[in-house]
Design an enzyme around this catalytic site. Structure first.
Site, PDB file in Angstrom:
ATOM      1  N   GLU A 218     -14.681 -27.052  12.502  1.00 17.93           N
ATOM      2  CA  GLU A 218     -13.316 -26.717  12.646  1.00 17.93           C
ATOM      3  C   GLU A 218     -13.687 -28.130  13.544  1.00 17.93           C
ATOM      4  OE1 GLU A 218     -10.536 -23.665  13.737  1.00 17.93           O
ATOM      5  OE2 GLU A 218      -9.742 -25.757  14.070  1.00 17.93           O
TER       6      GLU A 218
ATOM      7  N   HIS B 284     -11.912 -32.121  13.981  1.00 20.91           N
ATOM      8  CA  HIS B 284     -10.999 -32.684  13.979  1.00 20.91           C
ATOM      9  C   HIS B 284     -11.075 -34.814  14.255  1.00 20.91           C
ATOM     10  CE1 HIS B 284      -8.750 -29.116  12.648  1.00 20.91           C
ATOM     11  NE2 HIS B 284      -9.025 -29.051  14.145  1.00 20.91           N
TER      12      HIS B 284
ATOM     13  N   HIS C 289      -6.369 -23.569   8.489  1.00 23.36           N
ATOM     14  CA  HIS C 289      -6.284 -24.145   9.576  1.00 23.36           C
ATOM     15  C   HIS C 289      -4.740 -23.897  10.374  1.00 23.36           C
ATOM     16  CE1 HIS C 289      -5.477 -26.612  12.942  1.00 23.36           C
ATOM     17  NE2 HIS C 289      -6.761 -26.762  13.290  1.00 23.36           N
TER      18      HIS C 289
ATOM     19  N   ASP D 125     -13.990 -26.717  17.439  1.00 24.80           N
ATOM     20  CA  ASP D 125     -12.404 -26.819  17.482  1.00 24.80           C
ATOM     21  C   ASP D 125     -11.890 -28.214  18.250  1.00 24.80           C
ATOM     22  OD1 ASP D 125      -9.795 -26.680  17.044  1.00 24.80           O
ATOM     23  OD2 ASP D 125      -8.974 -25.512  17.519  1.00 24.80           O
TER      24      ASP D 125
HETATM   25  C1  GRE Z   1      -6.407 -27.621  16.794  1.00 28.27           C
HETATM   26  O1  GRE Z   1      -6.436 -28.141  15.947  1.00 28.27           O
HETATM   27  O2  GRE Z   1      -6.977 -26.323  16.312  1.00 28.27           O
HETATM   28  C2  GRE Z   1      -4.846 -27.747  17.775  1.00 28.27           C
HETATM   29  C3  GRE Z   1      -4.154 -28.127  17.338  1.00 28.27           C
HETATM   30  C4  GRE Z   1      -3.417 -29.163  18.468  1.00 28.27           C
HETATM   31  C5  GRE Z   1      -3.548 -28.032  19.504  1.00 28.27           C
HETATM   32  C6  GRE Z   1      -4.365 -27.095  19.329  1.00 28.27           C
HETATM   33  C7  GRE Z   1      -4.702 -26.814  18.630  1.00 28.27           C
HETATM   34  O3  GRE Z   1      -3.827 -29.291  15.611  1.00 28.27           O
HETATM   35  O4  GRE Z   1      -6.171 -26.294  18.497  1.00 28.27           O
HETATM   36 ZN    ZN Z   2      -8.023 -26.724  14.895  1.00 25.11          ZN
END
Ligand code: GRE
Ligand code: ZN
Length: 327
Positions: free
Chosen positions: A8, A10, A164, A287
């Site tokens: 996960e 990004h 997600h 994350d």
């Molecule tokens: C996530 O992608 O898990 C996320 C966000 C924004 C804030 C916190 C977070 O997209 O964990």
């Molecule tokens: Zn995330």
């Protein structure tokens, strides 16, 4: 542990690198934006330092799901996926990708997933919760009947679908009024995603498509802890569990779901999840950039589970589910 795989993780393209979904203070956003737009420098050196062999990259949230116009959503998804493919091409030994999908239109979403899997070699999809469709006030969930052909395509392509989190729309967030600190990862993300996952289970989707694999993060968005009560709540009240699906929620959770450790580096929660799902359906994740690689890795490498389970959760389960090759 060396050789970990994280799922996960990004990135952002210019069109999605905006501070609106889960607003951050400006200073924090500048840091996050830097982390989101880097792939091969700081990210890779952190992976080296903390024993992460591979990251499956995906877009940030809510990104494509917050673009109400289906054609525009498709255009941004394609652009993001082409960018992801380019990053993977540079280091296929360290990065693979999960597709962003224009779920606003199930047919476009299925077509884009097929392009990503068959032409670009993606390992699956990551979708940021419900989609706004037609206008910003409309939240569409994927248990609805119009999504059945999409799910048939996911099952046929045989790739996992990562559900997600995103925040609820303001009209659905009245319970948080005056308590905005509860939005985002603190509480609202988990609530939103858990309900979406339960909608999928209760709809009978997994009776129609039993080979679907759904992945949810944050050690299951509190679902492992809730599963007994969900199935047992007032069992003596007739019609209480009156949903179209044929089995218990636990049956679907343990047959069609996998969870990751993203943003939940907490041993009691991991042990509970292992008791409910078993060690074969749990996978390490960070994350990044919203959580730190060192926090995730230092916790996971030392947490009190057997070395056999650590190896499964850190690496083996992801290799199998996402078809990353055998050791
Ligand atoms: C996530 O992608 O898990 C996320 C966000 C924004 C804030 C916190 C977070 O997209 O964990
Ligand atoms: Zn995330």
């Amino acid at each position: 542990m060396q050789g970990k795989i994280a799922l996960e993780e990004h990135i952002a393209i210019a069109e999605t690198a905006t501070n609106f979904g889960t607003p951050f203070p400006d200073r924090v956003w500048q840091e996050l934006k830097g982390r989101l737009t880097d792939v091969h420098d700081r990210r890779l050196s952190l992976m080296d330092e903390y024993g992460i062999e591979m990251m499956l990259l995906s877009l940030n949230a809510p990104a494509v799901q917050a673009i109400p116009d289906p054609a525009q959503a498709e255009q941004i998804a394609r652009k993001a996926n082409d960018f992801l493919a380019e990053q993977v091409r540079k280091r296929p030994d360290r990065f693979q990708a999960l597709a962003a999908l224009p779920m606003q239109d199930p047919a476009r979403a299925a077509r884009e997933l097929e392009r990503c899997v068959k032409e670009l070699g993606f390992r699956g999809a990551l979708v940021n919760g419900f989609s706004q469709v037609g206008n910003a006030e409309t939240a569409v969930y994927y248990d609805l009947p119009q999504y059945r052909p999409f799910w048939a395509a996911v099952e046929r392509l045989d790739v996992p679908f990562y559900l997600h989190p995103r925040n609820p729309l303001p009209r659905d967030a009245k319970i948080y009024e005056g308590h905005s600190w509860l939005l985002g990862p603190v509480w609202a993300f988990g609530q939103e995603t858990a309900v979406h996952a339960l909608r999928l289970m209760g709809s009978g989707l997994f009776d129609a498509h039993p080979r679907l694999s759904i992945v949810i993060g944050h050690l299951g968005e509190n679902l492992p802890y809730a599963m007994w009560r969900i199935d047992n709540a007032n069992g003596w009240v007739e019609q209480r569990n009156d949903y179209p699906a044929k089995k218990t929620m636990r049956d679907y959770f343990t047959a069609n779901f996998h969870i990751t450790t993203s943003g939940n580096f907490n041993t009691p929660a991991l042990l509970e999840a292992m008791q409910v799902l078993g060690a074969d359906r749990i996978m390490f994740s960070v994350d990044w950039p919203f959580e730190n690689v060192d926090h995730a890795a230092k916790w996971f490498d030392a947490c009190e589970i057997s070395e056999n389970d650590r190896h499964k959760i850190g690496r083996i389960n992801a290799r199998r589910l996402f078809k990353l090759g055998n050791d």
